[in-house]
Design an enzyme around this catalytic site. Structure first.
Site, PDB file in Angstrom:
ATOM      1  N   SER A 137       0.867  -1.184   0.000  1.00  0.00           N
ATOM      2  CA  SER A 137       0.000   0.000   0.000  1.00  0.00           C
ATOM      3  C   SER A 137       0.900   1.229   0.000  1.00  0.00           C
ATOM      4  O   SER A 137       2.015   1.186   0.531  1.00  0.00           O
ATOM      5  CB  SER A 137      -0.862   0.010   1.267  1.00  0.00           C
ATOM      6  OG  SER A 137      -1.480   1.273   1.436  1.00  0.00           O
ATOM      7  N   TYR A 150      -1.273  -0.309  10.439  1.00  0.00           N
ATOM      8  CA  TYR A 150      -1.478  -0.771   9.052  1.00  0.00           C
ATOM      9  C   TYR A 150      -0.278  -0.369   8.187  1.00  0.00           C
ATOM     10  O   TYR A 150       0.271  -1.187   7.444  1.00  0.00           O
ATOM     11  CB  TYR A 150      -2.777  -0.167   8.502  1.00  0.00           C
ATOM     12  CG  TYR A 150      -3.049  -0.535   7.068  1.00  0.00           C
ATOM     13  CD1 TYR A 150      -3.463  -1.816   6.724  1.00  0.00           C
ATOM     14  CD2 TYR A 150      -2.877   0.403   6.043  1.00  0.00           C
ATOM     15  CE1 TYR A 150      -3.704  -2.164   5.401  1.00  0.00           C
ATOM     16  CE2 TYR A 150      -3.113   0.062   4.717  1.00  0.00           C
ATOM     17  CZ  TYR A 150      -3.535  -1.225   4.403  1.00  0.00           C
ATOM     18  OH  TYR A 150      -3.763  -1.570   3.092  1.00  0.00           O
TER      19      TYR A 150
END
Ligand SMILES: NC(=O)c1ccc[n+]([C@@H]2O[C@H](COP(=O)([O-])OP(=O)(O)OC[C@H]3O[C@@H](n4cnc5c(N)ncnc54)[C@H](OP(=O)(O)O)[C@@H]3O)[C@@H](O)[C@H]2O)c1
Length: 242
Positions: free
Chosen positions: A130, A143
């Protein structure tokens, strides 16, 4: 690598980016092995793509998945989960779940499937990371850390391996159930979410063209490079503009 006839294992194939990648891989002629937890959704993707569905939880049975999958030419480590909010409010079990699904499971699965690839003289590992792992995102520190871990793990492997190729795909915001499932909707106006099919095409192209790194959309490489080149300015700007 030519995908036609290649055996491709995709984790998180029951939803979003993984399901779109399965469809794109099937169009390229790959033979698919599809992993995910939700049997009904996984079976539907398998029926559509002619793939073999292997339902299960990656955090408890990566070894079972690796052995049931058989010889794999391409591993797409895509399964992942999110959590958003200030760290001080994040439950310990959510931290453990994010690390287990996003980082430990793909490392273990890679460890299990890599020797077979090396023995057969080739293979391709894809990691769906990501942009959060490249720049760090407010209220998504854990995350971001799991995705940064995945990016650096891939980089280390790239130095280590010769026969097996390694790609990292770094999406920005993608229009999937990810946000609903993490319990916090995507609330910003920009960047606008891209469709999961766009990330799926990047995954296929990463394998076919042996691309080390693919940002989706492509302009996201700019903030990432900018942070590397001028971290102080990057922090000041992101503090101001978010
Ligand atoms: N959406 C975005 O904006 C975005 C942006 C950047 C990166 N990503 C990354 O892209 C990847 C795919 O996300 P997505 O957007 O497609 O989200 P999604 O629609 O929620 O799909 C997540 C997939 O991961 C699987 N999964 C989650 N926990 C699992 C576990 N314990 N064991 C096995 N499978 C598990 C899910 O399986 P079940 O549905 O069967 O439970 C599902 O197939 C993730 O790694 C995510 O971090 C997403």
């Amino acid at each position: 690598m030519r995908l036609s006839g290649a055996r491709v294992l995709i984790t998180g194939a029951s939803s979003g980016i993984g399901a779109a990648t399965a469809r794109e891989m099937a169009r390229a002629g790959a033979r698919l092995v599809l992993a995910g937890r939700d049997r009904r959704r996984l079976d539907a993707v398998a029926a559509e793509t002619g793939g073999l569905a292997l339902p299960g939880d990656l955090t408890t049975d990566a070894a079972g998945l690796a052995s049931d999958a058989g010889p794999v030419d391409v591993l797409v480590n895509n399964a992942g989960t999110g959590w958003a909010g200030p760290l001080a409010r994040m439950p310990g079990e959510a931290i453990e779940r994010l690390v287990a699904v996003n980082l430990t499971a793909p490392i273990l699965l890679t460890r299990l499937l890599l020797p077979g690839m090396v023995e057969r003289g080739g293979g391709h590992l894809v990691f769906v990371a990501s942009i959060a792992g490249a720049v760090g995102v407010r209220d998504e520190a854990v995350y971001s850390a799991t995705k940064a871990g995945l990016i650096v793990f891939a980089e280390g492997l790239r130095h280590e391996l010769r026969e097996v190729r390694v790609s990292v795909v770094l999406p920005g915001v993608v229009d999937t159930p990810f946000f609903e499932r993490r319990g916090t909707p995507y609330a910003r106006r920009r960047p606008r979410p891209v469709p999961p099919e766009r990330v799926a095409r990047a995954v296929v192209s990463a394998v076919e063209r042996d691309r080390a790194e693919c940002y989706v959309p492509g302009w996201l490489r700019v903030p990432s490079r900018f942070r590397g080149a001028a971290p102080g300015v990057f922090r000041a700007l992101s503090g101001r503009f978010g």
